[in-house]
Motif scaffolding. Structure first.
Motif, PDB file in Angstrom:
ATOM      1  N   LEU A 116      51.077 -74.097 -10.746  1.00 50.36           N
ATOM      2  CA  LEU A 116      52.233 -74.681 -10.061  1.00 50.36           C
ATOM      3  C   LEU A 116      53.505 -74.542 -10.884  1.00 50.36           C
ATOM      4  N   GLY A 117      53.390 -74.730 -12.205  1.00 49.01           N
ATOM      5  CA  GLY A 117      54.556 -74.572 -13.063  1.00 49.01           C
ATOM      6  C   GLY A 117      55.107 -73.172 -12.998  1.00 49.01           C
ATOM      7  N   GLU A 118      54.201 -72.186 -12.931  1.00 48.26           N
ATOM      8  CA  GLU A 118      54.628 -70.794 -12.821  1.00 48.26           C
ATOM      9  C   GLU A 118      55.278 -70.527 -11.467  1.00 48.26           C
ATOM     10  N   LEU A 119      54.780 -71.158 -10.419  1.00 52.98           N
ATOM     11  CA  LEU A 119      55.337 -70.963  -9.089  1.00 52.98           C
ATOM     12  C   LEU A 119      56.680 -71.667  -8.933  1.00 52.98           C
ATOM     13  N   LEU A 120      56.869 -72.759  -9.679  1.00 52.59           N
ATOM     14  CA  LEU A 120      58.137 -73.500  -9.608  1.00 52.59           C
ATOM     15  C   LEU A 120      59.240 -72.759 -10.335  1.00 52.59           C
ATOM     16  N   GLU A 121      58.921 -72.265 -11.525  1.00 54.63           N
ATOM     17  CA  GLU A 121      59.907 -71.587 -12.359  1.00 54.63           C
ATOM     18  C   GLU A 121      59.320 -70.265 -12.851  1.00 54.63           C
ATOM     19  N   PRO A 122      59.414 -69.215 -12.049  1.00 55.57           N
ATOM     20  CA  PRO A 122      58.864 -67.920 -12.462  1.00 55.57           C
ATOM     21  C   PRO A 122      59.639 -67.335 -13.625  1.00 55.57           C
ATOM     22  N   ALA A 123      58.980 -66.430 -14.353  1.00 57.22           N
ATOM     23  CA  ALA A 123      59.610 -65.800 -15.519  1.00 57.22           C
ATOM     24  C   ALA A 123      60.782 -64.912 -15.114  1.00 57.22           C
ATOM     25  N   THR A 124      60.751 -64.384 -13.880  1.00 58.13           N
ATOM     26  CA  THR A 124      61.827 -63.523 -13.404  1.00 58.13           C
ATOM     27  C   THR A 124      62.955 -64.376 -12.827  1.00 58.13           C
ATOM     28  N   GLU A 125      64.000 -63.706 -12.384  1.00 61.24           N
ATOM     29  CA  GLU A 125      65.129 -64.403 -11.784  1.00 61.24           C
ATOM     30  C   GLU A 125      64.888 -64.698 -10.301  1.00 61.24           C
ATOM     31  N   ALA A 126      63.727 -64.286  -9.808  1.00 59.33           N
ATOM     32  CA  ALA A 126      63.424 -64.505  -8.400  1.00 59.33           C
ATOM     33  C   ALA A 126      63.328 -65.993  -8.085  1.00 59.33           C
ATOM     34  N   ARG A 127      63.620 -66.320  -6.845  1.00 56.95           N
ATOM     35  CA  ARG A 127      63.527 -67.707  -6.400  1.00 56.95           C
ATOM     36  C   ARG A 127      62.077 -68.164  -6.441  1.00 56.95           C
ATOM     37  N   GLY A 128      61.825 -69.363  -6.982  1.00 58.23           N
ATOM     38  CA  GLY A 128      60.471 -69.875  -7.087  1.00 58.23           C
ATOM     39  C   GLY A 128      59.796 -70.019  -5.738  1.00 58.23           C
ATOM     40  N   LEU A 129      58.503 -69.751  -5.695  1.00 59.01           N
ATOM     41  CA  LEU A 129      57.769 -69.795  -4.437  1.00 59.01           C
ATOM     42  C   LEU A 129      57.794 -71.183  -3.825  1.00 59.01           C
ATOM     43  N   LEU A 130      57.782 -72.239  -4.654  1.00 58.95           N
ATOM     44  CA  LEU A 130      57.784 -73.601  -4.124  1.00 58.95           C
ATOM     45  C   LEU A 130      59.110 -73.973  -3.480  1.00 58.95           C
ATOM     46  N   ASP A 131      60.119 -73.129  -3.629  1.00 58.10           N
ATOM     47  CA  ASP A 131      61.379 -73.331  -2.911  1.00 58.10           C
ATOM     48  C   ASP A 131      61.316 -72.720  -1.519  1.00 58.10           C
ATOM     49  N   ARG A 132      60.343 -71.825  -1.312  1.00 57.91           N
ATOM     50  CA  ARG A 132      60.214 -71.120  -0.027  1.00 57.91           C
ATOM     51  C   ARG A 132      59.022 -71.611   0.778  1.00 57.91           C
ATOM     52  N   TRP A 133      57.981 -72.020   0.079  1.00 55.99           N
ATOM     53  CA  TRP A 133      56.767 -72.519   0.726  1.00 55.99           C
ATOM     54  C   TRP A 133      56.646 -74.015   0.467  1.00 55.99           C
ATOM     55  N   ARG A 134      56.571 -74.778   1.528  1.00 56.59           N
ATOM     56  CA  ARG A 134      56.579 -76.240   1.441  1.00 56.59           C
ATOM     57  C   ARG A 134      55.246 -76.766   0.912  1.00 56.59           C
ATOM     58  N   PRO A 135      55.240 -77.443  -0.227  1.00 59.88           N
ATOM     59  CA  PRO A 135      53.988 -77.995  -0.776  1.00 59.88           C
ATOM     60  C   PRO A 135      53.496 -79.180   0.057  1.00 59.88           C
ATOM     61  N   GLN A 136      52.241 -79.093   0.539  1.00 54.07           N
ATOM     62  CA  GLN A 136      51.698 -80.128   1.408  1.00 54.07           C
ATOM     63  C   GLN A 136      50.682 -81.015   0.699  1.00 54.07           C
ATOM     64  N   LEU A 137      49.540 -80.434   0.309  1.00 57.49           N
ATOM     65  CA  LEU A 137      48.443 -81.218  -0.267  1.00 57.49           C
ATOM     66  C   LEU A 137      47.960 -80.562  -1.557  1.00 57.49           C
ATOM     67  N   PHE A 138      47.825 -81.381  -2.615  1.00 55.69           N
ATOM     68  CA  PHE A 138      47.185 -80.927  -3.853  1.00 55.69           C
ATOM     69  C   PHE A 138      46.022 -81.868  -4.097  1.00 55.69           C
ATOM     70  N   LEU A 139      44.796 -81.354  -3.960  1.00 55.51           N
ATOM     71  CA  LEU A 139      43.594 -82.186  -4.045  1.00 55.51           C
ATOM     72  C   LEU A 139      42.658 -81.627  -5.096  1.00 55.51           C
ATOM     73  N   THR A 140      42.247 -82.481  -6.030  1.00 60.08           N
ATOM     74  CA  THR A 140      41.300 -82.052  -7.053  1.00 60.08           C
ATOM     75  C   THR A 140      40.000 -82.849  -6.925  1.00 60.08           C
ATOM     76  N   LEU A 141      38.876 -82.173  -7.180  1.00 59.29           N
ATOM     77  CA  LEU A 141      37.549 -82.764  -7.080  1.00 59.29           C
ATOM     78  C   LEU A 141      36.885 -82.719  -8.451  1.00 59.29           C
ATOM     79  N   ALA A 142      36.670 -83.875  -9.052  1.00 57.77           N
ATOM     80  CA  ALA A 142      35.988 -83.968 -10.352  1.00 57.77           C
ATOM     81  C   ALA A 142      36.672 -83.124 -11.409  1.00 57.77           C
ATOM     82  N   SER A 143      37.989 -83.183 -11.458  1.00 56.15           N
ATOM     83  CA  SER A 143      38.742 -82.413 -12.455  1.00 56.15           C
ATOM     84  C   SER A 143      38.983 -83.257 -13.707  1.00 56.15           C
ATOM     85  N   PRO A 144      38.777 -82.671 -14.902  1.00 58.71           N
ATOM     86  CA  PRO A 144      38.923 -83.424 -16.162  1.00 58.71           C
ATOM     87  C   PRO A 144      40.389 -83.511 -16.606  1.00 58.71           C
ATOM     88  N   HIS A 145      41.189 -84.249 -15.860  1.00 61.35           N
ATOM     89  CA  HIS A 145      42.622 -84.330 -16.149  1.00 61.35           C
ATOM     90  C   HIS A 145      42.907 -84.958 -17.516  1.00 61.35           C
TER      91      HIS A 145
END
Length: 223
Positions: A116-145
């Motif tokens: 997600l961090g890479e999609l928010l702020e890509p290394a290139t000058e291109a517009r981040g994907l999260l500015d074009r694609w609306r984030p809806q659901l982020f769901l984790t199952l048994a993730s060791p946060h």
């Protein structure tokens, strides 16, 4: 910890698919659901959920079982970067904009957060994907946060750290045990990766905050 085959009941899987499909139905834009497997896992671990999403989505959902994460032992950051590129390619193939959801199992949840961090702020000058694609659901199952420390069991903690230090789980194992000194990547250069992911002002948390719903599901046993 190493991922085990994920088991979702038909009822739970159908409800998840129906909920995502309902969200997609209210919009004319495409909705991509990305499935991420765990450490030492493979895309087939998510096959049951993949099928349920397609069946319950009634043509409204696009589903990607990310293959580029590999076994993830080369590092959460390395796998996360590959997944980010795979998501970008999938979105470009679907269209210029849409909605994005991520469902991740075990270590895949951490890989997804890094991506997600890479999609928010890509290394290139291109517009981040999260500015074009609306984030809806982020769901984790048994993730060791919080990492893999068995808090309160001193001997177990020492054993986990020893196994991780020997490289049994690769770079990812050291990162899960907070034995790494960072990825050497900008803001995380001298910070253990899990702490960088949790930095309130960091790009990973800022990216996560963009999602309309953020859900962490924990197992009572077997994880």
């Amino acid at each position: 910890s190493p991922s085990r085959p994920m088991v979702l009941t038909p009822t739970t899987s159908f409800r998840l698919a129906r909920g995502l499909a309902s969200t997609a139905a209210g919009s004319s834009r495409p909705h991509l659901v990305v499935l991420l497997h765990g450490l030492h896992g493979e895309p087939s671990d998510m096959a049951f959920l993949h099928r349920r999403l397609l069946q319950g989505g009634h043509g409204r959902l696009h589903v990607l079982s990310a293959a580029t994460a590999g076994d993830q032992t080369d590092g959460i950051d390395a796998a996360g970067l590959r997944v980010a590129r795979e998501i970008e390619a999938a979105c470009d193939a679907i269209g210029p904009s849409g909605s994005l959801s991520i469902v991740a199992h075990s270590n895949g949840g951490l890989v997804g957060r890094w991506a997600l961090g890479e999609l928010l702020e890509p290394a290139t000058e291109a517009r981040g994907l999260l500015d074009r694609w609306r984030p809806q659901l982020f769901l984790t199952l048994a993730s060791p946060h919080l990492g893999v420390f068995p808090f309160g069991l001193f001997w177990s903690e020492r054993l986990v750290r020893r196994v991780a230090s020997l490289g049994y789980f690769g770079t990812a194992g050291r990162q899960l045990a907070l034995l790494d000194s960072g990825s050497g990547n900008g803001e995380t250069a001298a910070t253990p990766l899990l702490l960088a992911l949790a930095e309130p002002r960091g790009r990973y948390v800022r990216a996560l905050r963009r999602f309309e719903r953020r859900v962490a599901v924990a197992n009572r046993t077997n994880e």
